[in-house]
Scaffold this motif. Structure first.
Motif, mmCIF file in Angstrom:
data_model
loop_
_atom_site.group_PDB
_atom_site.id
_atom_site.type_symbol
_atom_site.label_atom_id
_atom_site.label_comp_id
_atom_site.label_asym_id
_atom_site.label_seq_id
_atom_site.Cartn_x
_atom_site.Cartn_y
_atom_site.Cartn_z
ATOM 1 N N GLY A 57 -5.658 23.723 31.155
ATOM 2 C CA GLY A 57 -4.382 23.800 30.447
ATOM 3 C C GLY A 57 -3.858 22.449 30.007
ATOM 4 O O GLY A 57 -3.066 22.362 29.068
ATOM 5 N N GLN A 58 -4.277 21.393 30.697
ATOM 6 C CA GLN A 58 -3.879 20.045 30.299
ATOM 7 C C GLN A 58 -4.815 19.480 29.229
ATOM 8 O O GLN A 58 -4.458 18.554 28.518
ATOM 9 C CB GLN A 58 -3.853 19.124 31.525
ATOM 10 N N GLU A 59 -6.004 20.048 29.128
ATOM 11 C CA GLU A 59 -6.961 19.630 28.103
ATOM 12 C C GLU A 59 -6.503 20.073 26.721
ATOM 13 O O GLU A 59 -6.634 19.349 25.749
ATOM 14 C CB GLU A 59 -8.344 20.246 28.373
ATOM 15 N N GLU A 60 -5.984 21.289 26.652
ATOM 16 C CA GLU A 60 -5.575 21.887 25.379
ATOM 17 C C GLU A 60 -4.308 22.711 25.608
ATOM 18 O O GLU A 60 -4.266 23.547 26.497
ATOM 19 C CB GLU A 60 -6.680 22.788 24.843
ATOM 20 N N VAL A 61 -3.287 22.452 24.807
ATOM 21 C CA VAL A 61 -2.033 23.184 24.934
ATOM 22 C C VAL A 61 -2.189 24.562 24.305
ATOM 23 O O VAL A 61 -2.638 24.682 23.164
ATOM 24 C CB VAL A 61 -0.867 22.422 24.257
ATOM 25 N N HIS A 62 -1.868 25.584 25.058
ATOM 26 C CA HIS A 62 -1.882 26.955 24.553
ATOM 27 C C HIS A 62 -0.449 27.325 24.183
ATOM 28 O O HIS A 62 0.498 26.895 24.838
ATOM 29 C CB HIS A 62 -2.436 27.906 25.615
ATOM 30 N N VAL A 71 5.441 27.909 21.072
ATOM 31 C CA VAL A 71 5.948 27.580 22.404
ATOM 32 C C VAL A 71 4.779 27.394 23.363
ATOM 33 O O VAL A 71 3.937 28.283 23.504
ATOM 34 C CB VAL A 71 6.901 28.691 22.908
ATOM 35 N N PRO A 72 4.716 26.220 24.019
ATOM 36 C CA PRO A 72 3.614 25.990 24.953
ATOM 37 C C PRO A 72 3.707 26.903 26.179
ATOM 38 O O PRO A 72 4.788 27.127 26.710
ATOM 39 C CB PRO A 72 3.785 24.525 25.361
ATOM 40 N N VAL A 73 2.547 27.433 26.565
ATOM 41 C CA VAL A 73 2.456 28.314 27.724
ATOM 42 C C VAL A 73 1.284 27.840 28.561
ATOM 43 O O VAL A 73 0.178 27.669 28.019
ATOM 44 C CB VAL A 73 2.232 29.780 27.282
ATOM 45 N N PRO A 74 1.501 27.595 29.868
ATOM 46 C CA PRO A 74 2.757 27.742 30.600
ATOM 47 C C PRO A 74 3.697 26.563 30.346
ATOM 48 O O PRO A 74 3.286 25.520 29.832
ATOM 49 C CB PRO A 74 2.308 27.768 32.066
ATOM 50 N N HIS A 75 4.943 26.751 30.738
ATOM 51 C CA HIS A 75 5.927 25.679 30.733
ATOM 52 C C HIS A 75 6.951 25.963 31.828
ATOM 53 O O HIS A 75 7.008 27.061 32.351
ATOM 54 C CB HIS A 75 6.611 25.527 29.364
ATOM 55 N N PHE A 76 7.721 24.948 32.164
ATOM 56 C CA PHE A 76 8.799 25.106 33.135
ATOM 57 C C PHE A 76 9.936 24.208 32.696
ATOM 58 O O PHE A 76 9.785 23.375 31.802
ATOM 59 C CB PHE A 76 8.346 24.752 34.561
ATOM 60 N N GLY A 77 11.063 24.376 33.314
ATOM 61 C CA GLY A 77 12.208 23.537 32.991
ATOM 62 C C GLY A 77 13.429 24.002 33.733
ATOM 63 O O GLY A 77 13.323 24.634 34.783
ATOM 64 N N VAL A 78 14.565 23.707 33.151
ATOM 65 C CA VAL A 78 15.824 24.025 33.803
ATOM 66 C C VAL A 78 16.870 24.344 32.737
ATOM 67 O O VAL A 78 16.771 23.866 31.601
ATOM 68 C CB VAL A 78 16.262 22.850 34.719
ATOM 69 N N ASN A 125 1.742 18.599 31.042
ATOM 70 C CA ASN A 125 2.570 19.690 31.550
ATOM 71 C C ASN A 125 3.760 19.870 30.612
ATOM 72 O O ASN A 125 4.467 18.905 30.303
ATOM 73 C CB ASN A 125 3.067 19.377 32.967
ATOM 74 N N ALA A 126 3.976 21.100 30.150
ATOM 75 C CA ALA A 126 5.039 21.388 29.187
ATOM 76 C C ALA A 126 6.350 21.679 29.908
ATOM 77 O O ALA A 126 6.379 22.424 30.886
ATOM 78 C CB ALA A 126 4.649 22.575 28.317
ATOM 79 N N LEU A 127 7.423 21.076 29.403
ATOM 80 C CA LEU A 127 8.764 21.264 29.953
ATOM 81 C C LEU A 127 9.686 21.806 28.871
ATOM 82 O O LEU A 127 9.594 21.394 27.709
ATOM 83 C CB LEU A 127 9.344 19.938 30.439
ATOM 84 N N GLU A 128 10.567 22.705 29.276
ATOM 85 C CA GLU A 128 11.615 23.202 28.385
ATOM 86 C C GLU A 128 12.959 22.949 29.047
ATOM 87 O O GLU A 128 13.144 23.227 30.227
ATOM 88 C CB GLU A 128 11.474 24.703 28.121
#
Length: 141
Positions: A57-62, A71-78, A125-128
């Motif tokens: 998942g870090q090699e290629e953004v899905h 929208v990048p998946v997976p992602h996390f945030g607050v 790592n994707a953040l929202e």
């Protein structure tokens, strides 16, 4: 509404770059750490970065298409307060942050009006970060 803090551990293949990112970009206070992981106070939640070889998942953004954006998946945030989100967006723009999705407002004037932005940490790592005009509409349909 009283929320319990979440705990999230994520892989990073460059611990020093990720540590600097979460320290410098967001100003997150550090908690415990070792040579292979670091705890951060992520807006009242516990975020742990763990040194780990690069993941697929870090090699290629899905992505998934949402409202004309990828929208990048997976992602996390607050979810932040509106003013806190605006201040963070301004700070990130002033740092010339490379956004995956630039800060913008969705559903203007509608139920669920929300501000959002997406970015990647140095390890992919994707953040929202989101904010709701009316926090009571967080789960509104």
């Amino acid at each position: 509404m009283s929320l319990s803090p979440f705990h999230l551990a994520i892989p990073v293949y460059d611990l020093s770059a990720a540590r600097a990112f979460y320290n410098d970009v967001f100003g997150l206070p550090e908690g415990r750490s070792s040579d292979h992981w670091v705890d951060f106070n992520f807006f009242g939640h516990q975020l742990v970065i763990h040194e780990h070889p690069k993941t697929p998942g870090q090699e290629e953004v899905h992505t998934n298409p949402v409202d004309g954006h990828n929208v990048p998946v997976p992602h996390f945030g607050v979810v932040l307060g509106w003013d806190e989100w605006e201040a963070l967006a301004a700070r990130l723009k002033a740092r010339d942050t490379d956004f995956v999705i630039e800060p913008y407002v969705r559903f203007k004037g509608e139920v669920g009006e929300q501000a959002t932005m997406f970015l990647l940490d140095p390890c992919g790592n994707a953040l929202e970060f989101k904010a709701f005009k009316d926090m009571g509409q967080l789960f509104a349909k």
